[in-house]
Motif scaffolding. Structure first.
Motif, PDB file in Angstrom:
ATOM      1  N   PRO A 154       0.198  12.343 -62.178  1.00 53.81           N
ATOM      2  CA  PRO A 154      -0.007  13.294 -63.281  1.00 53.81           C
ATOM      3  C   PRO A 154       0.893  12.958 -64.461  1.00 53.81           C
ATOM      4  N   ASP A 155       0.635  13.618 -65.584  1.00 55.99           N
ATOM      5  CA  ASP A 155       1.493  13.410 -66.757  1.00 55.99           C
ATOM      6  C   ASP A 155       2.903  13.933 -66.503  1.00 55.99           C
ATOM      7  N   ILE A 156       2.998  15.076 -65.834  1.00 55.04           N
ATOM      8  CA  ILE A 156       4.290  15.652 -65.447  1.00 55.04           C
ATOM      9  C   ILE A 156       4.257  15.874 -63.935  1.00 55.04           C
ATOM     10  N   THR A 157       5.223  15.311 -63.233  1.00 62.09           N
ATOM     11  CA  THR A 157       5.215  15.322 -61.777  1.00 62.09           C
ATOM     12  C   THR A 157       6.210  16.326 -61.215  1.00 62.09           C
ATOM     13  N   PHE A 158       5.741  17.110 -60.242  1.00 64.62           N
ATOM     14  CA  PHE A 158       6.606  17.976 -59.439  1.00 64.62           C
ATOM     15  C   PHE A 158       6.247  17.693 -57.979  1.00 64.62           C
ATOM     16  N   ASN A 159       7.042  16.873 -57.325  1.00 65.66           N
ATOM     17  CA  ASN A 159       6.723  16.480 -55.961  1.00 65.66           C
ATOM     18  C   ASN A 159       7.252  17.517 -54.972  1.00 65.66           C
ATOM     19  N   ASN A 160       6.362  18.451 -54.654  1.00 62.85           N
ATOM     20  CA  ASN A 160       6.687  19.537 -53.725  1.00 62.85           C
ATOM     21  C   ASN A 160       5.416  19.894 -52.967  1.00 62.85           C
ATOM     22  N   ILE A 161       5.564  20.300 -51.703  1.00 63.78           N
ATOM     23  CA  ILE A 161       4.380  20.569 -50.871  1.00 63.78           C
ATOM     24  C   ILE A 161       3.569  21.755 -51.389  1.00 63.78           C
ATOM     25  N   PHE A 162       4.169  22.614 -52.218  1.00 64.80           N
ATOM     26  CA  PHE A 162       3.447  23.765 -52.755  1.00 64.80           C
ATOM     27  C   PHE A 162       2.787  23.462 -54.103  1.00 64.80           C
ATOM     28  N   VAL A 163       2.850  22.217 -54.515  1.00 65.67           N
ATOM     29  CA  VAL A 163       2.215  21.794 -55.767  1.00 65.67           C
ATOM     30  C   VAL A 163       0.986  20.969 -55.438  1.00 65.67           C
ATOM     31  N   LYS A 203      -4.491  26.033 -68.217  1.00 67.03           N
ATOM     32  CA  LYS A 203      -5.627  26.288 -67.328  1.00 67.03           C
ATOM     33  C   LYS A 203      -5.258  25.822 -65.913  1.00 67.03           C
ATOM     34  N   ASP A 204      -5.362  26.721 -64.956  1.00 67.95           N
ATOM     35  CA  ASP A 204      -5.137  26.357 -63.560  1.00 67.95           C
ATOM     36  C   ASP A 204      -6.325  25.538 -63.064  1.00 67.95           C
ATOM     37  N   LEU A 205      -6.033  24.440 -62.354  1.00 67.30           N
ATOM     38  CA  LEU A 205      -7.085  23.537 -61.892  1.00 67.30           C
ATOM     39  C   LEU A 205      -7.447  23.817 -60.432  1.00 67.30           C
ATOM     40  N   GLN A 206      -7.565  25.083 -60.117  1.00 65.61           N
ATOM     41  CA  GLN A 206      -7.899  25.558 -58.768  1.00 65.61           C
ATOM     42  C   GLN A 206      -6.854  25.058 -57.762  1.00 65.61           C
ATOM     43  N   SER A 207      -5.597  25.240 -58.128  1.00 68.13           N
ATOM     44  CA  SER A 207      -4.506  24.851 -57.243  1.00 68.13           C
ATOM     45  C   SER A 207      -4.459  25.762 -56.022  1.00 68.13           C
ATOM     46  N   LYS A 208      -3.916  25.253 -54.941  1.00 68.52           N
ATOM     47  CA  LYS A 208      -3.892  26.002 -53.672  1.00 68.52           C
ATOM     48  C   LYS A 208      -3.015  27.237 -53.760  1.00 68.52           C
ATOM     49  N   HIS A 209      -1.853  27.115 -54.398  1.00 67.14           N
ATOM     50  CA  HIS A 209      -0.892  28.220 -54.433  1.00 67.14           C
ATOM     51  C   HIS A 209      -0.838  28.930 -55.779  1.00 67.14           C
ATOM     52  N   ALA A 211       4.398  26.961 -57.437  1.00 66.96           N
ATOM     53  CA  ALA A 211       5.057  26.416 -56.242  1.00 66.96           C
ATOM     54  C   ALA A 211       5.924  27.469 -55.564  1.00 66.96           C
ATOM     55  N   LYS A 212       5.315  28.654 -55.326  1.00 68.11           N
ATOM     56  CA  LYS A 212       6.028  29.748 -54.652  1.00 68.11           C
ATOM     57  C   LYS A 212       7.285  30.147 -55.408  1.00 68.11           C
ATOM     58  N   ASP A 213       7.219  30.117 -56.748  1.00 68.32           N
ATOM     59  CA  ASP A 213       8.337  30.481 -57.628  1.00 68.32           C
ATOM     60  C   ASP A 213       9.510  29.495 -57.564  1.00 68.32           C
ATOM     61  N   LEU A 214       9.287  28.314 -56.969  1.00 72.26           N
ATOM     62  CA  LEU A 214      10.342  27.303 -56.986  1.00 72.26           C
ATOM     63  C   LEU A 214      10.486  26.683 -58.364  1.00 72.26           C
ATOM     64  N   HIS A 238      -2.507  20.410 -60.483  1.00 73.48           N
ATOM     65  CA  HIS A 238      -2.174  21.827 -60.358  1.00 73.48           C
ATOM     66  C   HIS A 238      -2.658  22.634 -61.572  1.00 73.48           C
ATOM     67  N   PHE A 239      -2.229  22.236 -62.765  1.00 71.87           N
ATOM     68  CA  PHE A 239      -2.702  22.907 -63.981  1.00 71.87           C
ATOM     69  C   PHE A 239      -2.611  21.938 -65.155  1.00 71.87           C
ATOM     70  N   THR A 240      -3.249  22.296 -66.231  1.00 75.13           N
ATOM     71  CA  THR A 240      -3.204  21.479 -67.436  1.00 75.13           C
ATOM     72  C   THR A 240      -2.804  22.328 -68.634  1.00 75.13           C
ATOM     73  N   ILE A 241      -2.079  21.736 -69.555  1.00 73.74           N
ATOM     74  CA  ILE A 241      -1.748  22.352 -70.843  1.00 73.74           C
ATOM     75  C   ILE A 241      -2.328  21.450 -71.923  1.00 73.74           C
TER      76      ILE A 241
END
Length: 224
Positions: free
Chosen positions: A39-48, A65-71, A97-100, A52-55
């Motif tokens: 991705p353009d901006i990476t957050f390597n976490n199991i809850f991501v 816009k949320d891209l139908q992310s799981k969490h 990411a669960k507020d992380l 995940h989303f786009t700006i």
């Protein structure tokens, strides 16, 4: 396009509070990196999620816009509907990411910025309908009240919330008493009395609206 607009990291794994993420492209995807995707901006976490989303920038404004992310993706504590755009305004709080991860949207437009007061993390947690966690302060927030926990108490509640509010005894031992694991000890000795004592202390600390139920022979369930 206003390239001076950016996101400010308030909390996120592998980032420092105050780190800046410039919104330098007309469209940027935020997500988790994989073998065949970056991705353009990476957050390597199991809850991501991978995507995940786009700006993106359109008609002199930024949208998310949320891209139908799981969490899910949240703006000021409210969950976005998947694939439905929302205009970003100065000082909007983006959490996922669960507020992380918590970020603030900042725009270099004085007229727009002056119309909005800063929103704090406490405001988001207070407006949330479900219990939220503050990892930095090691607290759980319920109905606008903060409850400070010990490390193991916090990890127990964190595990319950991450696993849809039910966990087995084995999961509790592995996560809460992780320091007892080693290459030579695959099954650390954690007595039932230790777990019961931890649950007892949490029940004494937490409000009546947050109930930890013991499911005999299976594990523990968090009832809200």
């Amino acid at each position: 396009m206003d390239i001076s607009s950016f996101l400010v990291i308030e909390q996120a794994p592998y980032y420092q509070p105050g780190d800046i993420l410039p919104l330098k492209n007309t469209k940027m995807v935020f997500g988790r990196e994989s073998i065949d995707w970056k991705p353009d901006i990476t957050f390597n976490n199991i809850f991501v999620s991978r995507k995940h989303f786009t700006i993106y920038f359109d008609t002199n404004a930024f949208f998310i816009k949320d891209l139908q992310s799981k969490h899910g993706t949240f703006i000021n504590g409210k969950k976005l509907e998947p694939h439905k755009q929302k205009k970003l305004r100065a000082n909007d709080k983006i959490s996922f990411a669960k507020d992380l991860v918590l970020m603030t949207f900042s725009i270099n437009n004085f007229e727009e910025t002056s119309d909005f007061l800063p929103i704090t993390l406490d405001d988001i947690q207070c407006n949330s309908a479900t219990p939220t966690l503050d990892r930095l302060k090691q607290q759980v927030v319920v109905d606008c009240n903060c409850y400070t926990l010990t490390e193991k108490e916090y990890k127990f509640i964190e595990l319950l919330l991450q696993n849809n509010q039910f966990v087995s005894k084995e999961e509790v031992i592995q996560y809460v008493w992780s320091e007892r694991f080693s290459s030579n000890t695959m099954e650390p000795m954690v007595s039932l009395e230790e777990i019961n004592a931890l649950v007892y202390r949490l029940r004494k600390k937490l409000p009546e609206t947050l109930v930890i139920e013991t499911i005999r022979g299976k594990g523990y369930y968090l009832k809200t």
